[in-house]
Design a protein around this motif. Structure first.
Motif: not given
Length: 120
Positions: A18-27, A92-111
């Protein structure tokens, strides 16, 4: 950008989809590493987001396979366990420990840099 989300927890997969689709990506979605590898053979993806602990194949094993087979692919590891640094060892290029803020994931995807073009 095409993103493959790999996790055996359906709620996590649905939230990330849902998040990545909302940000404009296909999943695409896979419930384990073996299923993810089959999907990678059928369709090109730019990014893999994978959990660490899954049945049949761990996210760490999936990372190693993706790095070997698809060296251009960007890999994001996510985990609730304390072994998060194993993602770096697995490629892996990046990793997150759950739970993580979705805005941090979005920032990684944008960059994420564009993939290297072969022969250029």
């Amino acid at each position: 950008m095409n993103i493959l989300i790999v996790d055996d927890d359906n709620e996590t997969v649905d939230l990330l989809e849902s998040s990545v689709t909302f940000w404009g990506y296909s999943a695409g979605k896979a419930n384990n590493g073996r299923q993810a590898l089959k999907m990678l053979q059928q369709k090109p993806y730019d990014v893999v987001i994978t959990d660490a602990q899954m049945p049949e194949m761990t996210g760490f094993e999936l990372c190693k396979q993706v790095c070997f087979r698809y060296p251009h692919m960007y890999i994001i590891g996510i985990t609730g366990c304390l072994e998060a640094k194993k993602f770096k060892e697995a490629g892996a290029d990046v990793f997150f420990r759950k739970p993580f803020p979705l805005d941090e994931l979005h920032a990684v995807l944008k960059n994420i840099p564009p993939p290297l073009q072969a022969g250029i």
